[in-house]
Design a protein around this motif. Structure first.
Motif, PDB file in Angstrom:
ATOM      1  N   GLN A 134      -8.317   2.621   3.087  1.00  0.00           N
ATOM      2  CA  GLN A 134      -8.290   2.097   4.442  1.00  0.00           C
ATOM      3  C   GLN A 134      -8.734   0.648   4.335  1.00  0.00           C
ATOM      4  OE1 GLN A 134      -7.071   4.141   6.937  1.00  0.00           O
ATOM      5  NE2 GLN A 134      -6.814   5.447   5.149  1.00  0.00           N
ATOM      6  N   LEU A 135      -7.912  -0.254   4.831  1.00  0.00           N
ATOM      7  CA  LEU A 135      -8.228  -1.680   4.773  1.00  0.00           C
ATOM      8  C   LEU A 135      -8.295  -2.247   6.178  1.00  0.00           C
ATOM      9  CD1 LEU A 135      -6.131  -1.011   2.208  1.00  0.00           C
ATOM     10  CD2 LEU A 135      -6.692  -3.364   1.704  1.00  0.00           C
ATOM     11  N   VAL A 136      -9.089  -3.294   6.325  1.00  0.00           N
ATOM     12  CA  VAL A 136      -9.192  -4.014   7.586  1.00  0.00           C
ATOM     13  C   VAL A 136      -8.890  -5.482   7.318  1.00  0.00           C
ATOM     14  CG1 VAL A 136     -10.800  -2.428   8.717  1.00  0.00           C
ATOM     15  CG2 VAL A 136     -11.694  -4.251   7.263  1.00  0.00           C
ATOM     16  N   LYS A 137      -8.260  -6.107   8.289  1.00  0.00           N
ATOM     17  CA  LYS A 137      -7.957  -7.535   8.143  1.00  0.00           C
ATOM     18  C   LYS A 137      -9.065  -8.332   8.814  1.00  0.00           C
ATOM     19  CE  LYS A 137      -4.267 -10.886   8.357  1.00  0.00           C
ATOM     20  NZ  LYS A 137      -2.917 -11.174   8.873  1.00  0.00           N
ATOM     21  N   LEU A 138      -9.829  -9.015   7.998  1.00  0.00           N
ATOM     22  CA  LEU A 138     -10.934  -9.845   8.471  1.00  0.00           C
ATOM     23  C   LEU A 138     -10.511 -11.307   8.435  1.00  0.00           C
ATOM     24  CD1 LEU A 138     -13.784  -7.996   6.529  1.00  0.00           C
ATOM     25  CD2 LEU A 138     -13.043  -7.649   8.899  1.00  0.00           C
ATOM     26  N   ALA A 139     -11.421 -12.196   8.778  1.00  0.00           N
ATOM     27  CA  ALA A 139     -11.099 -13.631   8.819  1.00  0.00           C
ATOM     28  C   ALA A 139     -10.590 -14.134   7.469  1.00  0.00           C
ATOM     29  CB  ALA A 139     -12.325 -14.427   9.255  1.00  0.00           C
ATOM     30  N   ASP A 140     -11.086 -13.553   6.375  1.00  0.00           N
ATOM     31  CA  ASP A 140     -10.664 -14.014   5.045  1.00  0.00           C
ATOM     32  C   ASP A 140      -9.633 -13.089   4.398  1.00  0.00           C
ATOM     33  OD1 ASP A 140     -12.607 -12.054   4.810  1.00  0.00           O
ATOM     34  OD2 ASP A 140     -13.566 -12.948   3.064  1.00  0.00           O
ATOM     35  N   GLY A 141      -8.943 -12.289   5.196  1.00  0.00           N
ATOM     36  CA  GLY A 141      -7.835 -11.486   4.683  1.00  0.00           C
ATOM     37  C   GLY A 141      -8.143  -9.998   4.658  1.00  0.00           C
ATOM     38  N   TRP A 142      -7.247  -9.240   4.015  1.00  0.00           N
ATOM     39  CA  TRP A 142      -7.366  -7.788   3.944  1.00  0.00           C
ATOM     40  C   TRP A 142      -8.480  -7.398   2.988  1.00  0.00           C
ATOM     41  CZ3 TRP A 142      -5.181  -4.659   7.291  1.00  0.00           C
ATOM     42  CH2 TRP A 142      -4.052  -5.102   7.992  1.00  0.00           C
ATOM     43  N   LYS A 143      -9.349  -6.499   3.452  1.00  0.00           N
ATOM     44  CA  LYS A 143     -10.476  -6.010   2.655  1.00  0.00           C
ATOM     45  C   LYS A 143     -10.494  -4.477   2.708  1.00  0.00           C
ATOM     46  CE  LYS A 143     -11.941 -10.169   1.878  1.00  0.00           C
ATOM     47  NZ  LYS A 143     -11.851 -10.755   0.570  1.00  0.00           N
ATOM     48  N   ILE A 144     -10.918  -3.881   1.607  1.00  0.00           N
ATOM     49  CA  ILE A 144     -10.995  -2.426   1.513  1.00  0.00           C
ATOM     50  C   ILE A 144     -12.267  -1.953   2.211  1.00  0.00           C
ATOM     51  CG2 ILE A 144     -11.232  -0.480  -0.081  1.00  0.00           C
ATOM     52  CD1 ILE A 144      -9.743  -2.335  -2.176  1.00  0.00           C
ATOM     53  N   ALA A 145     -12.099  -1.075   3.215  1.00  0.00           N
ATOM     54  CA  ALA A 145     -13.231  -0.534   3.956  1.00  0.00           C
ATOM     55  C   ALA A 145     -13.597   0.872   3.475  1.00  0.00           C
ATOM     56  CB  ALA A 145     -12.913  -0.499   5.451  1.00  0.00           C
ATOM     57  N   HIS A 146     -12.596   1.604   2.980  1.00  0.00           N
ATOM     58  CA  HIS A 146     -12.856   2.980   2.551  1.00  0.00           C
ATOM     59  C   HIS A 146     -11.870   3.363   1.457  1.00  0.00           C
ATOM     60  CE1 HIS A 146     -12.633   7.514   3.221  1.00  0.00           C
ATOM     61  NE2 HIS A 146     -13.856   7.293   2.804  1.00  0.00           N
ATOM     62  N   ILE A 147     -12.395   4.033   0.452  1.00  0.00           N
ATOM     63  CA  ILE A 147     -11.550   4.627  -0.586  1.00  0.00           C
ATOM     64  C   ILE A 147     -11.971   6.077  -0.722  1.00  0.00           C
ATOM     65  CG2 ILE A 147     -10.856   4.642  -3.007  1.00  0.00           C
ATOM     66  CD1 ILE A 147     -11.758   1.711  -3.197  1.00  0.00           C
ATOM     67  N   ILE A 148     -10.998   6.960  -0.742  1.00  0.00           N
ATOM     68  CA  ILE A 148     -11.234   8.349  -1.097  1.00  0.00           C
ATOM     69  C   ILE A 148     -10.134   8.729  -2.079  1.00  0.00           C
ATOM     70  CG2 ILE A 148      -9.963   9.233   0.894  1.00  0.00           C
ATOM     71  CD1 ILE A 148     -12.019  11.593   0.917  1.00  0.00           C
ATOM     72  N   ASP A 149     -10.503   9.510  -3.079  1.00  0.00           N
ATOM     73  CA  ASP A 149      -9.489   9.891  -4.058  1.00  0.00           C
ATOM     74  C   ASP A 149      -9.656  11.335  -4.489  1.00  0.00           C
ATOM     75  OD1 ASP A 149     -11.558   9.992  -5.994  1.00  0.00           O
ATOM     76  OD2 ASP A 149     -11.089   8.015  -6.754  1.00  0.00           O
ATOM     77  N   THR A 150      -8.590  11.859  -5.029  1.00  0.00           N
ATOM     78  CA  THR A 150      -8.636  13.166  -5.676  1.00  0.00           C
ATOM     79  C   THR A 150      -8.656  12.919  -7.171  1.00  0.00           C
ATOM     80  OG1 THR A 150      -6.220  13.362  -5.733  1.00  0.00           O
ATOM     81  CG2 THR A 150      -7.353  14.280  -3.804  1.00  0.00           C
ATOM     82  N   ARG A 151      -9.185  13.889  -7.900  1.00  0.00           N
ATOM     83  CA  ARG A 151      -9.285  13.734  -9.357  1.00  0.00           C
ATOM     84  C   ARG A 151      -8.987  15.069 -10.010  1.00  0.00           C
ATOM     85  NH1 ARG A 151     -15.064  10.767  -8.697  1.00  0.00           N
ATOM     86  NH2 ARG A 151     -14.240   9.045  -7.491  1.00  0.00           N
ATOM     87  N   ARG A 152      -8.042  15.027 -10.925  1.00  0.00           N
ATOM     88  CA  ARG A 152      -7.722  16.246 -11.666  1.00  0.00           C
ATOM     89  C   ARG A 152      -7.140  15.873 -13.028  1.00  0.00           C
ATOM     90  NH1 ARG A 152      -3.984  15.612  -7.631  1.00  0.00           N
ATOM     91  NH2 ARG A 152      -1.842  15.315  -8.350  1.00  0.00           N
ATOM     92  N   LYS A 153      -7.138  16.832 -13.918  1.00  0.00           N
ATOM     93  CA  LYS A 153      -6.591  16.621 -15.249  1.00  0.00           C
ATOM     94  C   LYS A 153      -5.254  17.348 -15.417  1.00  0.00           C
ATOM     95  CE  LYS A 153     -10.888  15.674 -17.637  1.00  0.00           C
ATOM     96  NZ  LYS A 153     -10.655  14.351 -18.144  1.00  0.00           N
ATOM     97  N   GLU A 154      -4.972  18.262 -14.521  1.00  0.00           N
ATOM     98  CA  GLU A 154      -3.729  19.019 -14.616  1.00  0.00           C
ATOM     99  C   GLU A 154      -2.776  18.615 -13.488  1.00  0.00           C
ATOM    100  OE1 GLU A 154      -6.457  20.798 -11.899  1.00  0.00           O
ATOM    101  OE2 GLU A 154      -6.776  20.578 -14.030  1.00  0.00           O
ATOM    102  N   LYS A 155      -1.523  19.017 -13.641  1.00  0.00           N
ATOM    103  CA  LYS A 155      -0.473  18.698 -12.656  1.00  0.00           C
ATOM    104  C   LYS A 155      -0.330  17.203 -12.445  1.00  0.00           C
ATOM    105  CE  LYS A 155      -0.869  23.106 -10.309  1.00  0.00           C
ATOM    106  NZ  LYS A 155      -1.180  23.808  -9.090  1.00  0.00           N
ATOM    107  N   CYS A 156      -0.403  16.469 -13.527  1.00  0.00           N
ATOM    108  CA  CYS A 156      -0.185  15.027 -13.491  1.00  0.00           C
ATOM    109  C   CYS A 156       1.253  14.769 -13.912  1.00  0.00           C
ATOM    110  CB  CYS A 156      -1.173  14.323 -14.426  1.00  0.00           C
ATOM    111  SG  CYS A 156      -2.912  14.572 -13.970  1.00  0.00           S
ATOM    112  N   LYS A 157       1.712  13.556 -13.733  1.00  0.00           N
ATOM    113  CA  LYS A 157       3.092  13.219 -14.084  1.00  0.00           C
ATOM    114  C   LYS A 157       3.414  13.579 -15.510  1.00  0.00           C
ATOM    115  CE  LYS A 157       3.556   9.402 -10.894  1.00  0.00           C
ATOM    116  NZ  LYS A 157       3.821   8.018 -10.729  1.00  0.00           N
TER     117      LYS A 157
END
Length: 157
Positions: A134-157
């Motif tokens: 999730q990014l927000v556009k502030l006075a100095d440009g787009w900044k990352i406000a939130h990162i969430i990720d999934t992590r796994r070792k199987e079912k990858c490309k």
């Protein structure tokens, strides 16, 4: 050409120009959002915590969602300062997170990025998943406000 035909032609040209201009602005905003995410990972690959910090909004939040095989997934809050310290601390292998921008959505000053990734320690595959930014556009440009990720070792490309 008479005056009414010229007026109709002018109105028609304006009607087609506005959607094209909006599409071009949307494309350039999507590119700017992607550049911020790319700069985040470029900084991580270089071990440059200052470069990574420049991509973050004040009070940014990181979450990880995953778990051990056979156990229910857990949601973990990650310390931004801990992450930045880890990035900037020399480590034997490059942290190489390779993302593909699957979807970028923008409304005004809010953007959402959905990106599958593969993570490598140097040239060795570690894990995969999806990043949601999730990014927000502030006075100095787009900044990352939130990162969430999934992590796994199987079912990858």
């Amino acid at each position: 050409m008479n005056k009414s035909a010229t007026s109709l032609l002018f109105v028609g040209l304006l009607a087609t120009a506005v959607p094209v201009a909006k599409a071009q602005k949307a494309a350039s905003e999507a590119e700017a959002v992607q550049q911020t995410v790319t700069a985040f990972f470029d900084g991580m690959r270089r071990g440059d915590s200052t470069a990574v910090r420049r991509t973050l909004a004040p009070a940014a939040v990181f979450h990880g969602f995953g778990g051990k095989p056979g156990q229910p997934p857990t949601l973990e809050i990650e310390s931004i300062n801990g992450f930045l310290k880890a990035v900037g601390t020399p480590h034997p292998a490059v942290w190489d997170e390779r993302v593909t921008f699957e979807r970028v959505l923008i409304d005004a000053n809010l953007a959402s990025v959905w990106a599958p990734y593969e993570f490598y320690l140097g040239s060795k595959f570690s894990h995969c998943g999806y990043d949601s930014f999730q990014l927000v556009k502030l006075a100095d440009g787009w900044k990352i406000a939130h990162i969430i990720d999934t992590r796994r070792k199987e079912k990858c490309k």
